[in-house]
Design a protein around this motif. Structure first.
Motif, PDB file in Angstrom:
ATOM      1  N   ARG A 208       5.999  -9.660  17.502  1.00  0.00           N
ATOM      2  CA  ARG A 208       7.150  -9.257  16.697  1.00  0.00           C
ATOM      3  C   ARG A 208       6.867  -9.441  15.208  1.00  0.00           C
ATOM      4  O   ARG A 208       7.272  -8.626  14.385  1.00  0.00           O
ATOM      5  N   ARG A 209       6.152 -10.527  14.867  1.00  0.00           N
ATOM      6  CA  ARG A 209       5.825 -10.750  13.458  1.00  0.00           C
ATOM      7  C   ARG A 209       4.956  -9.608  12.930  1.00  0.00           C
ATOM      8  O   ARG A 209       5.188  -9.084  11.833  1.00  0.00           O
ATOM      9  N   VAL A 210       3.949  -9.214  13.715  1.00  0.00           N
ATOM     10  CA  VAL A 210       3.074  -8.114  13.301  1.00  0.00           C
ATOM     11  C   VAL A 210       3.867  -6.814  13.216  1.00  0.00           C
ATOM     12  O   VAL A 210       3.699  -6.016  12.282  1.00  0.00           O
ATOM     13  N   GLN A 211       4.752  -6.584  14.202  1.00  0.00           N
ATOM     14  CA  GLN A 211       5.575  -5.373  14.179  1.00  0.00           C
ATOM     15  C   GLN A 211       6.462  -5.332  12.939  1.00  0.00           C
ATOM     16  O   GLN A 211       6.607  -4.288  12.294  1.00  0.00           O
ATOM     17  N   ASP A 212       7.049  -6.484  12.608  1.00  0.00           N
ATOM     18  CA  ASP A 212       7.898  -6.544  11.418  1.00  0.00           C
ATOM     19  C   ASP A 212       7.089  -6.284  10.148  1.00  0.00           C
ATOM     20  O   ASP A 212       7.556  -5.595   9.226  1.00  0.00           O
ATOM     21  N   GLU A 213       5.866  -6.849  10.094  1.00  0.00           N
ATOM     22  CA  GLU A 213       5.018  -6.628   8.925  1.00  0.00           C
ATOM     23  C   GLU A 213       4.625  -5.164   8.801  1.00  0.00           C
ATOM     24  O   GLU A 213       4.634  -4.589   7.709  1.00  0.00           O
ATOM     25  N   LEU A 214       4.276  -4.549   9.938  1.00  0.00           N
ATOM     26  CA  LEU A 214       3.902  -3.136   9.916  1.00  0.00           C
ATOM     27  C   LEU A 214       5.083  -2.262   9.510  1.00  0.00           C
ATOM     28  O   LEU A 214       4.927  -1.297   8.751  1.00  0.00           O
ATOM     29  N   ALA A 215       6.266  -2.619  10.023  1.00  0.00           N
ATOM     30  CA  ALA A 215       7.457  -1.854   9.651  1.00  0.00           C
ATOM     31  C   ALA A 215       7.737  -1.996   8.153  1.00  0.00           C
ATOM     32  O   ALA A 215       8.133  -1.036   7.481  1.00  0.00           O
ATOM     33  N   LEU A 217       5.445  -2.710   5.792  1.00  0.00           N
ATOM     34  CA  LEU A 217       4.399  -2.007   5.046  1.00  0.00           C
ATOM     35  C   LEU A 217       4.557  -0.501   5.123  1.00  0.00           C
ATOM     36  O   LEU A 217       4.089   0.222   4.235  1.00  0.00           O
ATOM     37  N   ALA A 218       5.202  -0.009   6.183  1.00  0.00           N
ATOM     38  CA  ALA A 218       5.423   1.431   6.292  1.00  0.00           C
ATOM     39  C   ALA A 218       6.368   1.930   5.211  1.00  0.00           C
ATOM     40  O   ALA A 218       6.330   3.103   4.835  1.00  0.00           O
ATOM     41  N   HIS A 220       7.059  -0.146   2.220  1.00  0.00           N
ATOM     42  CA  HIS A 220       6.917  -0.894   0.971  1.00  0.00           C
ATOM     43  C   HIS A 220       5.466  -0.910   0.509  1.00  0.00           C
ATOM     44  O   HIS A 220       4.533  -0.804   1.311  1.00  0.00           O
ATOM     45  N   ASP A 221       5.302  -1.067  -0.792  1.00  0.00           N
ATOM     46  CA  ASP A 221       3.992  -1.197  -1.406  1.00  0.00           C
ATOM     47  C   ASP A 221       3.521  -2.635  -1.238  1.00  0.00           C
ATOM     48  O   ASP A 221       4.234  -3.582  -1.600  1.00  0.00           O
ATOM     49  N   ALA A 222       2.325  -2.810  -0.695  1.00  0.00           N
ATOM     50  CA  ALA A 222       1.832  -4.150  -0.389  1.00  0.00           C
ATOM     51  C   ALA A 222       1.614  -4.982  -1.648  1.00  0.00           C
ATOM     52  O   ALA A 222       1.763  -6.210  -1.605  1.00  0.00           O
ATOM     53  N   LEU A 223       1.273  -4.357  -2.774  1.00  0.00           N
ATOM     54  CA  LEU A 223       0.957  -5.113  -3.982  1.00  0.00           C
ATOM     55  C   LEU A 223       2.201  -5.615  -4.695  1.00  0.00           C
ATOM     56  O   LEU A 223       2.273  -6.783  -5.081  1.00  0.00           O
ATOM     57  N   THR A 224       3.203  -4.754  -4.867  1.00  0.00           N
ATOM     58  CA  THR A 224       4.369  -5.100  -5.679  1.00  0.00           C
ATOM     59  C   THR A 224       5.612  -5.445  -4.860  1.00  0.00           C
ATOM     60  O   THR A 224       6.555  -6.016  -5.397  1.00  0.00           O
ATOM     61  N   GLY A 225       5.636  -5.075  -3.582  1.00  0.00           N
ATOM     62  CA  GLY A 225       6.825  -5.289  -2.775  1.00  0.00           C
ATOM     63  C   GLY A 225       7.898  -4.233  -2.981  1.00  0.00           C
ATOM     64  O   GLY A 225       8.960  -4.290  -2.348  1.00  0.00           O
ATOM     65  N   LEU A 226       7.642  -3.263  -3.857  1.00  0.00           N
ATOM     66  CA  LEU A 226       8.592  -2.175  -4.065  1.00  0.00           C
ATOM     67  C   LEU A 226       8.486  -1.163  -2.932  1.00  0.00           C
ATOM     68  O   LEU A 226       7.505  -1.143  -2.190  1.00  0.00           O
ATOM     69  N   VAL A 227       9.507  -0.315  -2.804  1.00  0.00           N
ATOM     70  CA  VAL A 227       9.410   0.749  -1.810  1.00  0.00           C
ATOM     71  C   VAL A 227       8.260   1.673  -2.201  1.00  0.00           C
ATOM     72  O   VAL A 227       7.965   1.863  -3.385  1.00  0.00           O
ATOM     73  N   ASN A 228       7.583   2.221  -1.195  1.00  0.00           N
ATOM     74  CA  ASN A 228       6.447   3.093  -1.462  1.00  0.00           C
ATOM     75  C   ASN A 228       6.900   4.543  -1.609  1.00  0.00           C
ATOM     76  O   ASN A 228       8.094   4.846  -1.565  1.00  0.00           O
ATOM     77  N   ARG A 229       5.939   5.429  -1.801  1.00  0.00           N
ATOM     78  CA  ARG A 229       6.256   6.839  -2.041  1.00  0.00           C
ATOM     79  C   ARG A 229       7.062   7.426  -0.887  1.00  0.00           C
ATOM     80  O   ARG A 229       8.032   8.131  -1.116  1.00  0.00           O
TER      81      ARG A 229
END
Length: 658
Positions: A208-215, A217-218, A220-229
């Motif tokens: 679940r932790r990995v699933q939450d992280e993948l969700a 990252l899908a 959000h931007d990994a560097l800044t934590g902002l939403v991605n494109r």
């Protein structure tokens, strides 16, 4: 009797045995395993090899009869195998549960007791044999998950059959929280009443932790934590689809970010991105959505915001980014951003709005960076024109419709042509006509300008090979200056063609040199080290800092036409030209005055010590092909400007526009 019987003395000597024992043991009767049997004790199971060599498991009990001992012996091999298989299955099941982090449980609905497997007990940290009822189970469930679990169980008990749920439970320590995925089935008695529930519990905490992280990252931007494109454009689409969708879009780009990465490393560049993201987020209005589109580009969605307000916000963000240096370790780094703003148009889709904001951003960059611009329809028309020029230049490179003109650079002292500057001309016969001033600005944003620069240098080297007396100068774009391989490529190309490097001059503008000083220094070292001439073009048109002359090994400084045009009539311009000449001379450099468009300028510039001149008065650009043809028919031909003789002829003419 089917059981074997053996009667012995108290000392163990056989007295009598029945037929069943003879059939069981045969000639191996003396080897019966009687030693471990306790008189009057519980039956003992022991291995035994019969007369045929077959290993059996015997169940043996001993009862005293007077002064005799009576042994009852039965073959327990089948029972032993069954028990062994059962034990092996239980062993395998326990280990599989432990390895897979899956446990089993059984809930007795009549007693409310829950029996957990050994593996499940170990997972929760309970000692073996711990008894739990349903209330004890409920106490371990995270309170916010309990209603959903109880609702699922009630529905399963009412309807029967299988069910599943996911819940979070505390371990035996009451602190550690784990996530479990449970599957179960309700079993009923003969009259259909639920009697018990069997189920499994799988520890999926890490999954679940990995699933939450993948969700995360899908979206959000990994560097800044902002939403991605992807996430940002989805939100932009949602706003555009709303009935009363209004607002504005901001596109934010860090100025000269490549220099930060190149000079200070990508770790510093990453920290700049993180710090800037925090700074922008703090100064955006409530309800705004900030995202990172990639690289050094951010975007902000401003709902319910008109165009004027959006531009005000964008300008404040520019000030916010540039006014306060970023402290990175022991270094204070000042950065700036350029911003393009575009109002949300209900009829435009996401990609169109991003294109509008990008066009406004392009205008902000062209205006000098560190500023904001609002999208206007004429920017789109300019973009169409740029795309058209790019297409025509691309085609002209392939079809041979891109040509070079040569304009003389004249030594003012004697009127001799010292060299020729090569100028790109598009002669594809198409309308509208594209002039020299239109080509380079259109190409500067893409890689085509680098290909154009290499084409010009290649053509120049080819021309130098055809006319051994020629000296040519070429202009380079900022993109080629940034290319670390360009200088070596020029030198190796000259070497392969057998051309003296002194016959080729390279010009870069002051603003291009300042925008990437280290790259310009690297290029200058490669070229001047090989013997090429290296000129600083349009000196004074940009930042006008004399300090840059000492950082780069220029051989020539070309004085911007802004200072030259009035040097014969304005004392201020004469002072500035004189200052450039003195500085260049002191550093061992020659000077070239641009835009020399009339005779009086020649005397004035010569008196100020300017070495060479260039302009329509001294010589208009002509086709390079014609120049080469003249040299082929008149070897050693050069153009000489007879300045005194020309004064009278042109004194009454209006000056040409340079």
């Amino acid at each position: 009797m089917s059981a074997g019987l053996l009667l012995t003395t108290s000392a163990g000597d056989p007295v009598w045995f029945n037929r069943a024992l003879r059939e069981l043991a045969g000639s191996a009767l003396p080897t019966l395993p009687l030693a471990g049997v306790t008189v009057g004790g519980p039956p003992v199971q022991a291995p035994f090899v019969d007369a045929d060599g077959i290993e059996r498991q015997l169940r043996i009990a001993c009862t005293p009869v007077g002064d005799r001992l009576l042994y009852e012996i039965t073959d327990a091999s089948d029972l032993h195998e069954a028990r062994t298989a059962a034990n092996n299955h239980a062993w395998r099941l326990a280990h599989v549960e432990r390895i897979a982090k899956i446990g089993t449980w059984e809930w007795d609905l009549e007693t409310t007791q829950i029996q957990w497997s050994v593996a499940l007990m170990q997972t929760f940290g309970f000692p073996a044999g711990t008894e739990l009822d349903f209330d004890g189970f409920r106490a371990m469930v995270l309170p916010e998950d309990l209603p959903a679990v109880e609702a699922t169980l009630r529905q399963a008990l009412d309807a029967g059959g299988q069910f599943n749920y996911t819940l979070r439970m505390y371990l035996a320590d009451g602190v550690t929280l784990r996530t479990f995925e449970c599957y179960g089935e309700v079993f009923t008695d003969a009259d259909g009443t639920p009697a018990r529930v069997l189920g499994t519990a799988h520890d999926i905490t890490e999954i679940r932790r990995v699933q939450d992280e993948l969700a995360y990252l899908a979206d959000h931007d990994a560097l800044t934590g902002l939403v991605n494109r992807r996430s940002f454009t989805a939100r932009l689409d949602a706003v555009l689809a709303a009935p009363a969708g209004g607002g504005a879009l901001l596109l934010v780009d860090v100025d000269n970010f490549k220099d930060i990465n190149d000079l200070r490393g990508h770790a510093v560049g990453d920290e700049v991105m993180r710090s800037l993201a925090r700074r922008l987020r703090q100064h955006l209005p409530e309800g705004a959505v900030l995202g990172r589109l990639g690289g050094d580009e951010f975007a902000a969605l401003l709902p319910d915001c008109d165009a004027g307000t959006a531009l005000d916000i964008a300008e404040k963000l520019c000030h916010t980014a540039g006014d306060t240096p970023m402290v990175l370790g022991e270094e204070a780094l000042r950065i700036s951003v350029s911003i393009g703003a575009a109002p949300l148009d209900g009829e435009a889709d996401c990609e169109v709005l991003l294109a509008h904001a990008d066009l406004a951003l392009y205008e902000a960059k062209n205006a000098g960076r560190n500023r904001a611009r609002l999208f206007a329809p004429e920017q789109y028309r300019h973009a169409v024109q740029r795309v058209n020029i790019l297409s025509r230049v691309r085609s002209a490179l392939d079809t041979g419709h891109l040509k070079l003109d040569a304009q003389p650079i004249v030594t003012l002292a004697d009127g001799q042509t010292a060299s020729y500057e090569l100028l790109v001309r598009l002669r594809d016969g198409l309308y509208p006509h594209v002039g020299p001033a239109d080509i380079l600005p259109a190409l500067e944003r893409g890689d085509l300008v680098r290909e154009l620069d290499r084409w010009v240098v290649s053509e120049a080297i080819s021309a130098l090979a055809q006319a051994r007396e020629l000296r040519l100068d070429v202009n380079l774009s900022t993109r080629s200056i940034d290319d670390p391989t360009f200088g070596d490529w020029v030198v190796s190309s000259l070497s392969r063609a057998g051309i003296d490097p002194q016959r080729l001059g390279v010009e870069i503008t002051e603003t291009a040199a300042i925008s990437n000083l280290d790259a310009a220094r690297r290029l200058a070292a490669a070229l001047t080290g090989a013997g090429c001439r290296f000129s600083l073009d349009d000196f004074g048109a940009g930042f006008g800092s004399f300090a840059y002359l000492k950082h780069l090994p220029f051989t020539t400084v070309k004085i911007a036409g802004e200072f030259v045009r009035q040097a014969d009539i304005r004392s201020v311009d004469r002072v500035l030209v004189d200052a450039v000449v003195r500085a260049a001379s002191g550093l061992g450099m020659t000077t070239v005055a641009e835009y020399v468009d009339r005779a009086p300028l020649v005397d004035a510039l010569r008196d100020l010590g300017v070495t060479k001149g260039q302009g329509y008065y001294l010589g208009r650009p002509g086709k390079l092909d014609d120049l080469l043809a003249r040299h082929r028919t008149e070897p050693g031909a050069t153009m000489k400007i007879r300045i005194p003789e020309m004064l009278a002829a042109i004194r009454d003419q209006k000056p040409d526009t340079p």
